[in-house]
Design a protein around this motif. Structure first.
Motif, mmCIF file in Angstrom:
data_model
loop_
_atom_site.group_PDB
_atom_site.id
_atom_site.type_symbol
_atom_site.label_atom_id
_atom_site.label_comp_id
_atom_site.label_asym_id
_atom_site.label_seq_id
_atom_site.Cartn_x
_atom_site.Cartn_y
_atom_site.Cartn_z
ATOM 1 N N TYR A 158 -118.005 58.469 -4.735
ATOM 2 C CA TYR A 158 -116.542 58.557 -4.733
ATOM 3 C C TYR A 158 -116.013 57.800 -5.945
ATOM 4 C CZ TYR A 158 -111.730 57.806 -2.929
ATOM 5 O OH TYR A 158 -110.375 57.749 -2.766
ATOM 6 N N MET A 218 -122.254 60.796 -0.665
ATOM 7 C CA MET A 218 -121.399 61.219 -1.771
ATOM 8 C C MET A 218 -121.051 60.024 -2.637
ATOM 9 S SD MET A 218 -118.616 63.817 -0.069
ATOM 10 C CE MET A 218 -119.036 64.911 1.287
ATOM 11 N N SER A 240 -111.577 57.745 1.080
ATOM 12 C CA SER A 240 -112.873 57.107 1.297
ATOM 13 C C SER A 240 -113.309 57.265 2.755
ATOM 14 C CB SER A 240 -112.788 55.620 0.933
ATOM 15 O OG SER A 240 -114.018 54.970 1.115
ATOM 16 N N ARG A 241 -112.382 57.033 3.669
ATOM 17 C CA ARG A 241 -112.705 57.176 5.093
ATOM 18 C C ARG A 241 -113.106 58.624 5.423
ATOM 19 N NH1 ARG A 241 -107.476 54.418 5.660
ATOM 20 N NH2 ARG A 241 -107.841 52.150 5.825
ATOM 21 N N ALA A 242 -112.386 59.572 4.836
ATOM 22 C CA ALA A 242 -112.672 60.983 5.115
ATOM 23 C C ALA A 242 -114.054 61.380 4.595
ATOM 24 C CB ALA A 242 -111.594 61.867 4.482
ATOM 25 N N LEU A 243 -114.415 60.893 3.414
ATOM 26 C CA LEU A 243 -115.734 61.215 2.866
ATOM 27 C C LEU A 243 -116.835 60.591 3.721
ATOM 28 C CD1 LEU A 243 -115.052 60.768 -0.961
ATOM 29 C CD2 LEU A 243 -115.237 62.906 0.315
ATOM 30 N N ASN A 244 -116.625 59.343 4.155
ATOM 31 C CA ASN A 244 -117.620 58.693 5.011
ATOM 32 C C ASN A 244 -117.778 59.428 6.339
ATOM 33 O OD1 ASN A 244 -118.269 56.678 3.183
ATOM 34 N ND2 ASN A 244 -116.687 55.283 3.934
ATOM 35 N N ALA A 245 -116.687 59.996 6.826
ATOM 36 C CA ALA A 245 -116.724 60.677 8.120
ATOM 37 C C ALA A 245 -117.556 61.956 8.089
ATOM 38 C CB ALA A 245 -115.303 60.992 8.579
ATOM 39 N N THR A 246 -117.820 62.500 6.897
ATOM 40 C CA THR A 246 -118.631 63.720 6.812
ATOM 41 C C THR A 246 -120.092 63.445 7.142
ATOM 42 O OG1 THR A 246 -119.213 63.467 4.463
ATOM 43 C CG2 THR A 246 -117.120 64.573 4.985
ATOM 44 N N GLY A 247 -120.516 62.185 6.997
ATOM 45 C CA GLY A 247 -121.916 61.856 7.232
ATOM 46 C C GLY A 247 -122.836 62.258 6.102
ATOM 47 N N ARG A 248 -122.279 62.730 5.009
ATOM 48 C CA ARG A 248 -123.086 63.173 3.861
ATOM 49 C C ARG A 248 -123.013 62.121 2.755
ATOM 50 N NH1 ARG A 248 -120.803 68.830 2.122
ATOM 51 N NH2 ARG A 248 -122.486 68.586 0.607
#
Length: 278
Positions: free
Chosen positions: A31, A29, A19-27
Motif C-alpha cells: 500500500y 498487498m 489500509s483497513r479495507a486492503l487488510n480485510a481482503t486477506g491478500r
C-alpha cells in the motif's frame, strides 16, 4: 495499491480506511500513499503505521531543478525509513517524458493523448539524468519510472539496467543514504549510504555549471575499515583501484560520480554481497 492525491482531498481518515479495507481482503498487498499531512510530520507521522511506502515530495518534473527538490525532501530523514516502510521520491524522468505532439487539446487539458508510438522529448541532459538516478539509488527510493520503457534509449539502459546500482538501492537492511560533508572543513557534500555488508555507496554531485574536482574523505563519511578503500565507478562498472584517506575526481557540470567503496581486498560483485530481497 497506490492511493493518489486528488486536489485538496488528503484525508488522514481516508488513508486509514483504505489500509483497513486492503487488510480485510486477506491478500498480501503493498500500500503506497501519494501525498498527505504526514509529509509535514516528524518520522512521516501516521504513514508508517498504515502503509509500506509514502511519497515524501511534490510532483517531479523533467528538469534539473526538480531533481534537487526531490532529494532535498528527504535530507536529514534517512532513519525515518526501513524494512516494510519506505519514503519514496516521485517517479523518475529517466530518458525524457513524452512529447507534446502526442497530445491534443489546450494546455489546460492534455488528457487526450496517443501513446501508441513511444517517444521521448528529454528535458534534461544525460549528465542530469545520471544525477537523478544516482541520488534515487543512494536514498533508497523505490525506483519507479515515469517514462516510456518501450523505447529504451542508451542513457535509460545505462541507468535502469545497472545491477550494481539496483543492488545498492535494494539493500533492505541498510539505512537510506543522506547528505554529509564529503571532507572535514569542506563546503562540498556527498550523499552516502552505508550498506549492510560494510561497503559504502557515495554520490558526488556537481551542482555547478562547470566541471569541478570533487573529493570524498574516508574519515568524514564514517568509514570504519582503516585508512584505505577500494573504489568502483558504478555507472561505468569499472574499478578505480585502491586509495588512501581521500579520493578525488573531476566531475562534469550537473553530473554525479556514483562510487562503491569497499574494504581493501574484499571479493565478490556488489549485487552478491548486499542484502537484496528477491
Amino acid at each position: 495499491v497506490k492511493i493518489d492525491y486528488c486536489g485538496s482531498h488528503d484525508s488522514v481518515e481516508g488513508h486509514r480506511n483504505m489500509s483497513r479495507a486492503l487488510n480485510a481482503t486477506g491478500r498480501p498487498m503493498s500500500y503506497m500513499l501519494c501525498r498527505g499531512p504526514y509529509q509535514q510530520q516528524d518520522h512521516w507521522g501516521y504513514a508508517p503505521g498504515i502503509a509500506q511506502g509514502w511519497r515524501a515530495t511534490g510532483d517531479h518534473h523533467d528538469n534539473f531543478a526538480s531533481v534537487r527538490q526531490q532529494v532535498e525532501a528527504v535530507r536529514g530523514k534517512a532513519s525515518w525509513s526501513g524494512p516494510f516502510g519506505w519514503a519514496y521520491l516521485d517517479m523518475m524522468m529517466t530518458g525524457g517524458q513524452g512529447c507534446k505532439d502526442q497530445c491534443v487539446g489546450p494546455e489546460s487539458d492534455q488528457g487526450h493523448c496517443n501513446w501508441t508510438k513511444p517517444e521521448h522529448c528529454p528535458g534534461m541532459s544525460e549528465e542530469e539524468y545520471r544525477t537523478e538516478a544516482s541520488l534515487y539509488v543512494v536514498v533508497s527510493s523505490p525506483l519507479m519510472v515515469g517514462t516510456d520503457i518501450r523505447l529504451m534509449t542508451p542513457i535509460m539502459k545505462e541507468l535502469l539496467l545497472n545491477k550494481e546500482a539496483i543492488a545498492i538501492n535494494q539493500d533492505y537492511k541498510a539505512v537510506p543514504g543522506d547528505a554529509m560533508p564529503s571532507c572535514h572543513g569542506s563546503s562540498q557534500e556527498a550523499w552516502v549510504r552505508r550498506l549492510s555488508n560494510g561497503d559504502s555507496a557515495v554520490a558526488l554531485t556537481n551542482w555547478g555549471n562547470h566541471t569541478a574536482s570533487l573529493a570524498v574523505c574516508l574519515d568524514a563519511i564514517g568509514w570504519t575499515h582503516g585508512e584505505t578503500a577500494g573504489a568502483r565507478n558504478v555507472w561505468a562498472r569499472q574499478s578505480l583501484g585502491t586509495f588512501s584517506r581521500r579520493f578525488e575526481a573531476k566531475v562534469r557540470a550537473h553530473d554525479t560520480l556514483l562510487l562503491l567503496l569497499s574494504r581493501t581486498g574484499a571479493a565478490g560483485s556488489p549485487e552478491n554481497k548486499v542484502a537484496v530481497a528477491m
